[in-house]
Design an enzyme around this catalytic site. Sequence first.
Site, PDB file in Angstrom:
ATOM      1  N   SER A  27       0.835  -1.194   0.000  1.00  0.00           N
ATOM      2  CA  SER A  27       0.000   0.000   0.000  1.00  0.00           C
ATOM      3  C   SER A  27       0.883   1.262   0.000  1.00  0.00           C
ATOM      4  O   SER A  27       1.775   1.380  -0.829  1.00  0.00           O
ATOM      5  CB  SER A  27      -0.959  -0.033   1.197  1.00  0.00           C
ATOM      6  OG  SER A  27      -2.021   0.862   1.010  1.00  0.00           O
ATOM      7  N   ASP A 148      -5.416  -3.917  -2.620  1.00  0.00           N
ATOM      8  CA  ASP A 148      -4.556  -3.409  -1.549  1.00  0.00           C
ATOM      9  C   ASP A 148      -3.753  -4.509  -0.848  1.00  0.00           C
ATOM     10  O   ASP A 148      -4.312  -5.430  -0.247  1.00  0.00           O
ATOM     11  CB  ASP A 148      -5.445  -2.681  -0.545  1.00  0.00           C
ATOM     12  CG  ASP A 148      -4.659  -2.042   0.588  1.00  0.00           C
ATOM     13  OD1 ASP A 148      -3.416  -2.051   0.524  1.00  0.00           O
ATOM     14  OD2 ASP A 148      -5.293  -1.536   1.519  1.00  0.00           O
TER      15      ASP A 148
END
Length: 279
Positions: A27, A148
């Site tokens: 991320s 993610d």
Amino acid sequence: MRGAYTAGVLDFFLDEKVEFQYVAGASAGACNGSSYISKQRGRNYEVIVEYGSHPEYISFTRMLTKRQLFGMDFIFDTLPNRLVPFDFKSFYDNPSVFVVGTTDMTTGKPLYFDQFPNPESLLSLIRASSSIPLMAPSISYQGYTLMDGGIADPIPIGPSISYGNQKHVVILTQNDGYIKKKMKLGWYMQRKFREFPQFTKTLINRHSHYNEQLKQVKEMEKRGEAFVFRPIRPMHVSRVERKRERLHNLYIQGYQEARLHYDKLVQFLQKPVLWEGKV
């Protein structure tokens, strides 16, 4: 946006020429890590702090109309290719291993990448690693549907351990003692991602995995296997923070706290590793 703290720590590393042969991020950690690998001191600051309030960066209006809170095209195309150019040559010239953590939506398990054939693949994978559910769409890459990386592996220390590294420097963006709570929209996630039941299961249980990883990191820290940077002062920046002053202060905090712990970091890196009573 809490990655502004990480940006400060990494810029201090670059100033002091602290380099690592293995860097893993998921991320925002993947975003920050890529600029660290390319040795672009100040780039993360410019992207997060200077452009954080840009209307194309975060838009609640766009969230309502297009279901995209973050301007992913702006962040992963306009910024690196035009406004704050990413130095791809420096990135590829760096011999360090760089790992981007993503989440495979089909299996719900982490999927790591350390090979980037071209600039487009690098940007696509970092974008996938940063694609938060409900805030950004998934990314297709080599037959995978990715999202993610912080969902399946919030603190990607596992790949570093598997690689054989015996010492690990970890940068966290929450204060010591932080405990992640269970999400409140689990029922909605099950309906929204019903085509990916394993992914939904991982997403709903993310808080448990994250808290387990925090416990693991703390235990490694006690054993002298990990050196951890985490904000000392209370965190007042949200993941969608837009106020420049707060982002700037968090960056400065990261830089100053890295400098504060620099001598201890050097001692940690230089100290021989004890393994089963042997050096």
